[in-house]
Design a protein around this motif. Structure first.
Motif, PDB file in Angstrom:
ATOM      1  N   ASN A 142      97.282 -28.084  39.555  1.00  0.00           N
ATOM      2  CA  ASN A 142      98.984 -28.152  39.086  1.00  0.00           C
ATOM      3  C   ASN A 142      99.726 -28.032  40.304  1.00  0.00           C
ATOM      4  O   ASN A 142      99.499 -27.307  41.187  1.00  0.00           O
ATOM      5  CB  ASN A 142      99.460 -27.305  38.070  1.00  0.00           C
ATOM      6  CG  ASN A 142      98.861 -27.512  36.629  1.00  0.00           C
ATOM      7  OD1 ASN A 142      99.032 -28.511  35.835  1.00  0.00           O
ATOM      8  ND2 ASN A 142      97.730 -26.849  36.293  1.00  0.00           N
TER       9      ASN A 142
ATOM     10  N   TYR B 180     103.297 -26.847  41.870  1.00  0.00           N
ATOM     11  CA  TYR B 180     104.535 -25.864  41.874  1.00  0.00           C
ATOM     12  C   TYR B 180     105.513 -26.010  42.703  1.00  0.00           C
ATOM     13  O   TYR B 180     105.328 -26.310  44.075  1.00  0.00           O
ATOM     14  CB  TYR B 180     103.823 -24.383  41.811  1.00  0.00           C
ATOM     15  CG  TYR B 180     102.958 -24.143  40.804  1.00  0.00           C
ATOM     16  CD1 TYR B 180     103.656 -23.391  39.402  1.00  0.00           C
ATOM     17  CD2 TYR B 180     101.587 -24.482  40.675  1.00  0.00           C
ATOM     18  CE1 TYR B 180     102.600 -23.188  38.562  1.00  0.00           C
ATOM     19  CE2 TYR B 180     100.909 -24.050  39.471  1.00  0.00           C
ATOM     20  CZ  TYR B 180     101.269 -23.440  38.591  1.00  0.00           C
ATOM     21  OH  TYR B 180     100.372 -23.013  37.267  1.00  0.00           O
TER      22      TYR B 180
ATOM     23  N   TYR C 281     108.315 -23.723  44.809  1.00  0.00           N
ATOM     24  CA  TYR C 281     108.892 -22.284  45.158  1.00  0.00           C
ATOM     25  C   TYR C 281     110.155 -22.444  46.154  1.00  0.00           C
ATOM     26  O   TYR C 281     110.113 -23.371  46.879  1.00  0.00           O
ATOM     27  CB  TYR C 281     107.641 -21.765  46.058  1.00  0.00           C
ATOM     28  CG  TYR C 281     107.849 -20.030  46.286  1.00  0.00           C
ATOM     29  CD1 TYR C 281     107.686 -19.426  45.352  1.00  0.00           C
ATOM     30  CD2 TYR C 281     108.390 -19.739  47.706  1.00  0.00           C
ATOM     31  CE1 TYR C 281     107.774 -17.824  45.579  1.00  0.00           C
ATOM     32  CE2 TYR C 281     108.557 -18.601  47.917  1.00  0.00           C
ATOM     33  CZ  TYR C 281     108.402 -17.553  47.035  1.00  0.00           C
ATOM     34  OH  TYR C 281     108.454 -16.267  47.050  1.00  0.00           O
TER      35      TYR C 281
ATOM     36  N   GLU D 235     109.056 -19.117  41.300  1.00  0.00           N
ATOM     37  CA  GLU D 235     108.105 -20.539  41.382  1.00  0.00           C
ATOM     38  C   GLU D 235     108.050 -21.054  39.991  1.00  0.00           C
ATOM     39  O   GLU D 235     107.853 -20.468  39.099  1.00  0.00           O
ATOM     40  CB  GLU D 235     106.663 -19.808  41.533  1.00  0.00           C
ATOM     41  CG  GLU D 235     105.615 -20.904  42.058  1.00  0.00           C
ATOM     42  CD  GLU D 235     104.100 -20.458  42.248  1.00  0.00           C
ATOM     43  OE1 GLU D 235     103.701 -20.553  43.271  1.00  0.00           O
ATOM     44  OE2 GLU D 235     103.619 -19.679  41.212  1.00  0.00           O
TER      45      GLU D 235
ATOM     46  N   ARG E 206     106.725 -24.376  37.846  1.00  0.00           N
ATOM     47  CA  ARG E 206     105.533 -25.550  37.486  1.00  0.00           C
ATOM     48  C   ARG E 206     106.229 -26.761  37.314  1.00  0.00           C
ATOM     49  O   ARG E 206     107.140 -26.998  36.429  1.00  0.00           O
ATOM     50  CB  ARG E 206     104.673 -24.994  36.307  1.00  0.00           C
ATOM     51  CG  ARG E 206     103.315 -25.835  36.063  1.00  0.00           C
ATOM     52  CD  ARG E 206     102.496 -25.216  35.192  1.00  0.00           C
ATOM     53  NE  ARG E 206     101.622 -26.227  34.574  1.00  0.00           N
ATOM     54  CZ  ARG E 206     100.150 -25.908  34.018  1.00  0.00           C
ATOM     55  NH1 ARG E 206     100.301 -24.427  33.878  1.00  0.00           N
ATOM     56  NH2 ARG E 206      99.712 -26.572  33.399  1.00  0.00           N
TER      57      ARG E 206
END
Length: 303
Positions: free
Chosen positions: A169, A171, A173, A184, A186
């Motif tokens: 996946n 992410y 940040y 963070e 998703r």
């Protein structure tokens, strides 16, 4: 713009035997006359361009005039091209394709690639990735709606720092302006992503900022499960790098370190997804939680 076109033309000529003026004109969205002028400039810069006549004519670089192959070995070039090709398709980044062209001039012999990279991810991520990459590069603040781990819908504004691919996946940040701290998020849980015109100062030191992976390590607890013989492959896919013990009957015991397992709903979903193929042995409280989850699920199917 002209300088970038000239550099790109040089690498294309290095990477192909012959390219026609019309092909180059179509590639760079200019007229053939502009291409002829560019070729003159390239020749004046010391690159030995040859003109070929006829139906299949065009321009090429004299044989033997190639980039120094000692810069990178064949293995390095092949690996870089494979990774860059994958990233180029994900981020729709034309600059990566230019880099690939330059790398291909180093190793002209055909070699079957021994490496393949597939950034398999959610379809919704693909549209967000180029936007987030632009926001990071140009330092634009982003705004988006987000579903957190408690299934709460919130609206966030963020100063994005970097994209991170892990656990299959993507992410993002960065600095969350709502929490006034680094967070963070998703991508699969993000909605209504908007790139604002507001910019931020480059005050984030990415070498010193740590990702949230190490947070709460003092609350890690082992979850022990028994995996039946018919669920081994799926369990190995989900929990590969954990302690495993095989038994003669074909079953397996797995010891999975999890941060706050009694609150880790993502883990519950995975374990329940195995059906009768997996049984939780420890902790006992987690067994009771999953029992209640199953009972609540059954209520939806009562006649």
């Amino acid at each position: 713009m002209k300088l970038e076109r000239l550099i790109s033309m040089i690498y294309k000529l290095l990477n192909h035997e012959v390219l026609s003026a019309s092909t180059l004109a179509e590639e760079f969205q200019v007229s053939p006359r502009t291409i002829y002028r560019d070729i003159d400039v390239i020749c004046a810069a010391g690159f030995p361009v040859i003109s070929y006549q006829g139906n299949k004519g065009g321009f090429g670089i004299i044989d033997g005039f190639k980039m120094d192959k000692s810069l990178l070995g064949s293995y390095d070039v092949s690996t870089l091209i494979t990774v860059l090709s994958s990233l180029s398709s994900v981020f729709e980044d034309g600059r990566a394709q230019g880099t690939i062209e330059r790398l291909q001039t180093i190793e002209t012999e055909y070699r079957s690639s021994s490496l393949a990279v597939d950034f398999e991810t959610h379809r919704t991520d693909f549209g967000a990735l180029p936007v987030l990459r632009t926001a990071i590069t140009k330092r634009n603040i982003i705004r988006f709606d987000y579903i957190n781990g408690k299934n709460e819908l919130t609206t966030r504004e963020m100063e994005p720092v970097r994209l991170h691919f892990k656990y299959s996946n993507w992410y993002i940040y960065g600095y969350c302006m709502k929490r006034r701290d680094y967070r963070e998020f998703r991508l699969s849980r993000m909605m209504n992503l908007f790139l604002t015109e507001e910019t931020f100062q480059p005050r984030h030191d990415t070498d010193e900022i740590g990702l949230s992976n190490g947070a709460g390590q003092d609350q890690v607890e082992d979850v022990v499960i028994r995996v039946g013989a018919d669920a081994l492959a799926e369990a190995m896919d989900q929990f590969h790098q954990v302690e495993k013990q095989f038994h003669e009957d074909g079953s397996m015991i797995m010891r999975i370190p999890v941060n706050k397992p009694l609150q880790a709903r993502w883990l519950w979903s995975i374990l329940l997804g195995f059906g009768s193929g997996v049984e939780v042995l420890e902790p006992s409280v987690l067994r009771e939680i999953l029992r209640e989850e199953l009972q609540n699920t059954l209520k939806h199917y009562e006649v």
